[in-house]
Write a protein that holds these residues in place. Structure first.
Motif, PDB file in Angstrom:
ATOM      1  N   UNK A   1      35.081  33.271  56.100  1.00 33.09           N
ATOM      2  CA  UNK A   1      36.161  32.278  56.003  1.00 33.09           C
ATOM      3  C   UNK A   1      36.558  32.043  54.557  1.00 33.09           C
ATOM      4  N   UNK A   2      36.545  33.099  53.767  1.00 33.19           N
ATOM      5  CA  UNK A   2      36.690  32.965  52.305  1.00 33.19           C
ATOM      6  C   UNK A   2      38.076  32.508  51.859  1.00 33.19           C
ATOM      7  N   UNK A   3      39.092  32.714  52.691  1.00 35.19           N
ATOM      8  CA  UNK A   3      40.454  32.406  52.225  1.00 35.19           C
ATOM      9  C   UNK A   3      40.869  30.966  52.503  1.00 35.19           C
ATOM     10  N   UNK A   4      40.101  30.217  53.311  1.00 40.21           N
ATOM     11  CA  UNK A   4      40.508  28.871  53.748  1.00 40.21           C
ATOM     12  C   UNK A   4      40.305  27.804  52.681  1.00 40.21           C
TER      13      UNK A   4
ATOM     14  N   UNK B   1      36.946  26.831  47.706  1.00 40.64           N
ATOM     15  CA  UNK B   1      36.056  26.028  46.845  1.00 40.64           C
ATOM     16  C   UNK B   1      34.795  26.816  46.488  1.00 40.64           C
ATOM     17  N   UNK B   2      34.258  27.568  47.460  1.00 42.22           N
ATOM     18  CA  UNK B   2      33.094  28.414  47.159  1.00 42.22           C
ATOM     19  C   UNK B   2      33.450  29.412  46.065  1.00 42.22           C
ATOM     20  N   UNK B   3      34.618  30.051  46.228  1.00 43.58           N
ATOM     21  CA  UNK B   3      35.013  31.086  45.268  1.00 43.58           C
ATOM     22  C   UNK B   3      35.095  30.475  43.868  1.00 43.58           C
ATOM     23  N   UNK B   4      35.668  29.273  43.774  1.00 48.17           N
ATOM     24  CA  UNK B   4      35.796  28.625  42.467  1.00 48.17           C
ATOM     25  C   UNK B   4      34.416  28.203  41.944  1.00 48.17           C
TER      26      UNK B   4
ATOM     27  N   UNK C   1      33.543  39.043  50.232  1.00 47.36           N
ATOM     28  CA  UNK C   1      34.424  38.009  50.785  1.00 47.36           C
ATOM     29  C   UNK C   1      34.925  38.521  52.131  1.00 47.36           C
ATOM     30  N   UNK C   2      34.740  37.706  53.175  1.00 42.89           N
ATOM     31  CA  UNK C   2      35.170  38.143  54.501  1.00 42.89           C
ATOM     32  C   UNK C   2      36.253  37.204  55.036  1.00 42.89           C
ATOM     33  N   UNK C   3      37.070  37.723  55.933  1.00 42.99           N
ATOM     34  CA  UNK C   3      38.152  36.921  56.496  1.00 42.99           C
ATOM     35  C   UNK C   3      38.481  37.377  57.901  1.00 42.99           C
ATOM     36  N   UNK C   4      39.479  36.747  58.489  1.00 44.38           N
ATOM     37  CA  UNK C   4      39.954  37.123  59.822  1.00 44.38           C
ATOM     38  C   UNK C   4      41.207  37.959  59.677  1.00 44.38           C
ATOM     39  N   UNK C   5      42.354  37.289  59.775  1.00 44.28           N
ATOM     40  CA  UNK C   5      43.626  38.017  59.694  1.00 44.28           C
ATOM     41  C   UNK C   5      43.863  38.631  58.322  1.00 44.28           C
TER      42      UNK C   5
ATOM     43  N   UNK D   1      43.201  28.332  37.887  1.00 47.83           N
ATOM     44  CA  UNK D   1      43.534  29.715  38.244  1.00 47.83           C
ATOM     45  C   UNK D   1      42.512  30.291  39.225  1.00 47.83           C
ATOM     46  N   UNK D   2      42.941  31.173  40.075  1.00 53.80           N
ATOM     47  CA  UNK D   2      42.030  31.884  40.968  1.00 53.80           C
ATOM     48  C   UNK D   2      41.107  32.762  40.105  1.00 53.80           C
ATOM     49  N   UNK D   3      39.785  32.720  40.319  1.00 56.66           N
ATOM     50  CA  UNK D   3      38.900  33.530  39.475  1.00 56.66           C
ATOM     51  C   UNK D   3      39.282  35.014  39.531  1.00 56.66           C
ATOM     52  N   UNK D   4      39.305  35.646  38.356  1.00 60.66           N
ATOM     53  CA  UNK D   4      39.836  37.015  38.276  1.00 60.66           C
ATOM     54  C   UNK D   4      39.028  38.014  39.094  1.00 60.66           C
ATOM     55  N   UNK D   5      37.693  37.879  39.020  1.00 66.46           N
ATOM     56  CA  UNK D   5      36.856  38.846  39.730  1.00 66.46           C
ATOM     57  C   UNK D   5      37.127  38.769  41.235  1.00 66.46           C
TER      58      UNK D   5
END
Ligand SMILES: NC(=O)c1ccc[n+]([C@@H]2O[C@H](COP(=O)([O-])OP(=O)(O)OC[C@H]3O[C@@H](n4cnc5c(N)ncnc54)[C@H](OP(=O)(O)O)[C@@H]3O)[C@@H](O)[C@H]2O)c1
Length: 354
Positions: free
Chosen positions: A10-13, A18-21, A34-38, A55-59
């Motif tokens: 659910x990485x894009x929600x 927040x996890x990614x940041x 990072x996993x997702x659905x659609x 900013x969205x983290x570059x990596x």
């Protein structure tokens, strides 16, 4: 601490982001998958509608979102899950069976007998349920849950009051932010210029989860706390930060000054262990008449968004009660932050890693 690699479902929600940041510069947990659905197959930078002003983290932006399968988490020491409940119900046991330690935000299994429902400052001892969970399920991995976003701030405030003054009755009214409903959340025509006095199943979750978290774990299950709770949940036009008003009644006399002292002094295992995501003060008490406020206080504390901010501590009805207002950031303290802190605690206890 030993380096750990993590997968994220659910990485894009709203919570996934927040996890990614928060994990972008974590000292020992590295996001590997990072996993997702659609959005599976797209680059994360293009798949995630980034909600934060930072900013969205570059990596992460350059990582490809993978499909939701244990195969794609191969090599990870743990898997965080920010999946919606229905998907979590189906998917998370497959990861646990495949040997992954899953820490989930979803409500699907929070009330399962052998699933610890954890706030590291409040009930770290409930992680002992994992030994029974593995025996009963036969999983090589495990599932640990974190609470509903309204419950986290509430139980963090109830814990020191329960321990010190014998809390017995609580009346709560929540004013919950729009991001609590995920992305895209509540339609703008319903929430702008409005307050919605109902959130499906929320009041039941707040009551049940609070009693479980504040209960006692022994012999492989939890005896829920014996608390009378009356809860009203409302959705308000605030982006982030759940505000709650609390009336708390005790079996003996209590003063606002004594309650303030107990709240201010509250510390837990994460502070003792100096875990990286542990705020120095889990609860910050403000003395101004008009605080806390979501816009001003949601990022309070030494780890932004991880402290619960309390204000308006005052007399209730008679000598045995007080009233207060509390605020917690729903996608950080009520979401990714508490799950990351749980992972740090589990790592410190030697429960993670190969
Ligand atoms: N929002 C909060 O304040 C908050 C706080 C605490 C807990 N929670 C809980 O955290 C979870 C996530 O909430 P959220 O607000 O982040 O939701 P959200 O914004 O709707 O995000 C959901 C995520 O799950 C993925 N997903 C949806 N269906 C899927 C499926 N069938 N298979 C695989 N992936 C799927 C989506 O990916 P795609 O876009 O690629 O489909 C997206 O990344 C929920 O269980 C929620 O109850 C939320």
């Amino acid at each position: 601490m030993k380096q750990l690699t993590a997968g994220l479902l659910g990485s894009t929600g709203a919570v996934g982001q927040r996890y990614v940041a928060m994990l972008d510069d974590h000292p020992f947990i590295r996001l590997e998958t990072l996993m997702g659905g659609e959005s599976a197959g797209k680059m994360y930078g293009e798949a995630a509608r980034w909600l934060s002003p930072t900013e969205i983290p570059r990596a992460a932006a350059r990582m490809k979102v993978r499909s939701t399968s244990p195969e794609n988490a191969k090599g990870c020491d743990l898997v965080f899950s920010a999946l919606p409940s229905e998907a979590a119900e189906r998917v998370e046991p497959r990861f646990a069976k495949a040997g992954f330690n899953v820490i989930t935000e979803a409500s699907a299994r929070r009330m399962d007998e052998h699933v610890p429902l954890i706030i590291p400052e409040v009930n770290p001892s409930h992680l002992s349920l994992l030994d029974v969970q593995r025996k009963r399920t036969g999983w090589r991995g495990s599932i640990v849950a974190t609470p509903n976003c309204t419950v986290t701030g509430l139980t963090m405030v109830m814990k020191p009051l329960l321990g010190r003054f014998k809390l017995r009755k609580v009346v709560v009214t929540s004013m919950q932010a729009i991001s609590g409903a995920g992305f895209p959340g509540v339609p703008s025509l319903l929430i702008t210029d409005n307050v919605i006095p109902y959130i499906k199943n929320e009041e039941e979750k707040v009551a049940d989860e609070s009693r479980k978290i504040l209960g006692v774990a022994a012999g492989g299950s939890v005896s829920p706390a014996n608390l009378e709770l009356a809860i009203s949940c409302n959705r308000v036009p605030v982006v982030d930060g759940h505000l709650e008003t609390l009336y708390a009644e005790f079996s003996g006399a209590v003063t606002p000054a004594a309650a303030t002292k107990a709240l201010t002094r509250f510390r837990g295992a994460p502070q003792e262990l100096h875990l990286p995501t542990a705020p120095e003060h889990p609860i910050i008490v403000r003395t101004e008449h008009d605080r806390p406020q979501p816009r001003l206080d949601r990022f309070a504390g030494s780890v932004p968004g991880m402290s619960v901010v309390v204000g308006r501590v005052r007399n209730g009805i008679g000598r045995n009660s007080i009233q207060l207002t509390l605020l917690s950031h729903n996608t950080i303290r009520g979401g990714a932050g508490t799950a990351i802190l749980t992972a740090e605690l589990m790592a410190a206890q030697g429960r993670l890693g190969r």
